[in-house]
Design a protein around this motif. Structure first.
Motif, short mmCIF file in Angstrom:
data_model
loop_
_atom_site.label_atom_id
_atom_site.label_comp_id
_atom_site.label_asym_id
_atom_site.label_seq_id
_atom_site.Cartn_x
_atom_site.Cartn_y
_atom_site.Cartn_z
N GLN A 81 0.83 -1.21 0.00
CA GLN A 81 0.00 0.00 0.00
C GLN A 81 0.87 1.25 0.00
O GLN A 81 0.54 2.24 -0.67
CB GLN A 81 -0.95 0.02 1.19
N PHE A 82 1.96 1.22 0.74
CA PHE A 82 2.88 2.36 0.75
C PHE A 82 3.42 2.61 -0.66
O PHE A 82 3.46 3.75 -1.13
CB PHE A 82 4.03 2.11 1.72
N TYR A 83 3.79 1.53 -1.34
CA TYR A 83 4.32 1.66 -2.70
C TYR A 83 3.26 2.22 -3.64
O TYR A 83 3.57 3.03 -4.53
CB TYR A 83 4.81 0.31 -3.21
N SER A 84 2.01 1.82 -3.47
CA SER A 84 0.95 2.32 -4.35
C SER A 84 0.79 3.83 -4.22
O SER A 84 0.41 4.51 -5.18
CB SER A 84 -0.37 1.62 -4.05
N MET A 85 1.09 4.37 -3.05
CA MET A 85 0.98 5.81 -2.83
C MET A 85 2.21 6.56 -3.36
O MET A 85 2.11 7.64 -3.94
CB MET A 85 0.79 6.11 -1.35
N PHE A 86 3.40 5.96 -3.18
CA PHE A 86 4.65 6.68 -3.48
C PHE A 86 5.45 6.04 -4.62
O PHE A 86 6.67 6.29 -4.71
CB PHE A 86 5.52 6.74 -2.21
N HIS A 87 4.81 5.28 -5.48
CA HIS A 87 5.55 4.53 -6.51
C HIS A 87 6.33 5.44 -7.46
O HIS A 87 7.32 5.03 -8.06
CB HIS A 87 4.60 3.64 -7.32
N ASN A 88 5.88 6.69 -7.61
CA ASN A 88 6.59 7.61 -8.51
C ASN A 88 7.47 8.60 -7.76
O ASN A 88 7.87 9.62 -8.31
CB ASN A 88 5.58 8.38 -9.38
N GLN A 89 7.76 8.30 -6.49
CA GLN A 89 8.61 9.16 -5.68
C GLN A 89 9.70 8.31 -5.03
O GLN A 89 9.61 7.94 -3.85
CB GLN A 89 7.78 9.87 -4.61
N PRO A 90 10.76 7.98 -5.77
CA PRO A 90 11.80 7.06 -5.27
C PRO A 90 12.49 7.56 -4.00
O PRO A 90 12.93 6.75 -3.19
CB PRO A 90 12.79 6.97 -6.44
N GLN A 91 12.54 8.89 -3.80
CA GLN A 91 13.16 9.39 -2.57
C GLN A 91 12.38 8.92 -1.35
O GLN A 91 12.97 8.56 -0.33
CB GLN A 91 13.21 10.93 -2.56
N MET A 92 11.05 8.95 -1.44
CA MET A 92 10.22 8.54 -0.31
C MET A 92 10.35 7.04 -0.05
O MET A 92 10.36 6.59 1.10
CB MET A 92 8.76 8.91 -0.56
N VAL B 27 12.32 -3.84 -0.34
CA VAL B 27 13.15 -3.36 -1.45
C VAL B 27 12.60 -3.85 -2.77
O VAL B 27 12.48 -3.09 -3.75
CB VAL B 27 14.62 -3.81 -1.26
N HIS B 28 12.22 -5.13 -2.83
CA HIS B 28 11.68 -5.69 -4.07
C HIS B 28 10.29 -5.13 -4.36
O HIS B 28 9.98 -4.81 -5.52
CB HIS B 28 11.62 -7.22 -3.97
N THR B 29 9.46 -4.98 -3.34
CA THR B 29 8.13 -4.39 -3.54
C THR B 29 8.24 -2.98 -4.09
O THR B 29 7.46 -2.57 -4.96
CB THR B 29 7.34 -4.37 -2.21
N PHE B 30 9.22 -2.24 -3.61
CA PHE B 30 9.42 -0.86 -4.03
C PHE B 30 10.15 -0.75 -5.37
O PHE B 30 10.45 0.35 -5.82
CB PHE B 30 10.23 -0.08 -2.98
N GLY C 34 5.26 15.00 0.69
CA GLY C 34 4.39 14.32 1.65
C GLY C 34 5.08 13.74 2.85
O GLY C 34 4.50 12.91 3.56
N LEU C 35 6.32 14.14 3.12
CA LEU C 35 6.98 13.66 4.33
C LEU C 35 6.33 14.34 5.53
O LEU C 35 6.21 15.57 5.57
CB LEU C 35 8.47 13.98 4.31
N PRO C 36 5.89 13.58 6.52
CA PRO C 36 5.28 14.21 7.70
C PRO C 36 6.26 15.15 8.38
O PRO C 36 7.46 14.90 8.41
CB PRO C 36 4.95 13.01 8.61
N GLU C 37 5.73 16.23 8.94
CA GLU C 37 6.61 17.19 9.60
C GLU C 37 7.34 16.55 10.77
O GLU C 37 8.44 16.98 11.14
CB GLU C 37 5.82 18.40 10.07
N GLU C 38 6.76 15.48 11.34
CA GLU C 38 7.42 14.77 12.43
C GLU C 38 8.72 14.11 11.98
O GLU C 38 9.57 13.78 12.80
CB GLU C 38 6.49 13.72 13.03
N PHE C 39 8.87 13.88 10.67
CA PHE C 39 10.06 13.24 10.13
C PHE C 39 11.04 14.25 9.53
O PHE C 39 12.04 13.87 8.93
CB PHE C 39 9.68 12.21 9.07
N THR C 40 10.75 15.54 9.69
CA THR C 40 11.60 16.57 9.09
C THR C 40 13.03 16.49 9.61
O THR C 40 13.99 16.62 8.85
CB THR C 40 11.02 17.96 9.35
N ARG C 41 13.18 16.29 10.92
CA ARG C 41 14.53 16.22 11.49
C ARG C 41 15.31 15.05 10.90
O ARG C 41 16.51 15.14 10.65
CB ARG C 41 14.48 16.11 13.01
#
Length: 252
Positions: A121-132, A162-165, A222-229
């Protein structure tokens, strides 16, 4: 108001579907039930696209970490300490965000949903954003080795993500993993290049990584602000790696 505020305020009308939505609903559904009883006429707010991405990342991160912790059939004190340390030291979560993370983590531990379900499910959301995608693998690796070593079960689970992504290059995975192993190639791994690459190629890799992993650009995806650091620390590591390689090679 960000997604966290909408959760706490019970004003989310639509959040997530799928396995992550099930975790979200089980972890926070009582918030909305309580608010509905107090104010049945409240107009629920929809999440913006960015907020939905942030919510997905946050829920997926702590759900996948929960399954990583129990991959050998039990959750040890050391593994709990690793997760707690990640929340406190790497993310520096405020009490509200930390409580949300713990709630998600515990809910995922007790859920029959699998690590692969979450990663798909994570990949389905971010499949075109390899950095995420790479950031998620980075988080899993960092927590897995934070107790001093990564066992075979943890490595297999991370490799499945890794393979799923579609980050299935063995070279790329070794580069990601070597960021947390004290080797001479660690600096090159952070830049996504190899010691045998030319100076021009190393420069290109550095510039690409700086552009891709700038905290502001990651946050806009779309990185949560909690993960900014965490993103800021990653960015500094890339800069430090470049300075180390530049000095070693005599690059001006």
């Amino acid at each position: 108001m960000g997604w966290m505020g909408k959760v706490v305020g019970g004003t989310i009308g639509f959040a997530l579907g799928g396995p992550l939505g099930a975790i979200f609903g089980a972890a926070f559904g009582h918030v909305f039930d309580a608010d509905a009883a107090l104010d049945a006429g409240r107009i629920h707010q929809r999440l913006s696209t960015i907020e939905q991405h942030q919510l997905t990342f946050f829920v997926a991160a702590f759900s996948m970490l929960a399954k990583l912790a129990q991959t050998d059939g039990r959750v040890t004190r050391e593994e709990i300490d690793s997760i707690t340390g990640f929340m406190e030291n790497d993310l520096r979560l405020d009490p509200q965000s930390r409580n949300a993370a713990v709630n998600i983590f515990r809910t995922a531990l007790n859920s029959p949903v699998t690590f692969d379900d979450f990663s798909k499910q994570f990949y389905s959301m971010f499949h075109n954003q390899p950095q995420m995608l790479e950031l998620m693998i980075d988080i899993l690796l960092r927590v897995a080795v934070s107790d001093g070593s990564m066992n075979h079960a943890e490595e297999r689970l991370i490799l499945s993500a890794v393979h799923t992504f579609n980050l299935s290059s063995s070279v790329r995975f070794e580069q990601l993993r070597s960021q947390y192993v004290q080797t001479a190639d660690k600096a090159y791994a952070l830049l996504g290049c190899l010691p045998g690459d030319s100076d021009d190629e190393v420069k290109r890799c550095y510039r690409r990584r700086v552009q891709e992993y700038h905290p502001d650009k990651i946050a806009a995806k779309g990185l949560p602000e909690e993960f900014t650091r965490f993103a800021q620390d990653k960015f500094r590591e890339i800069q430090d790696a470049w300075e180390q390689i530049k000095t070693a090679r005599g690059i001006k």
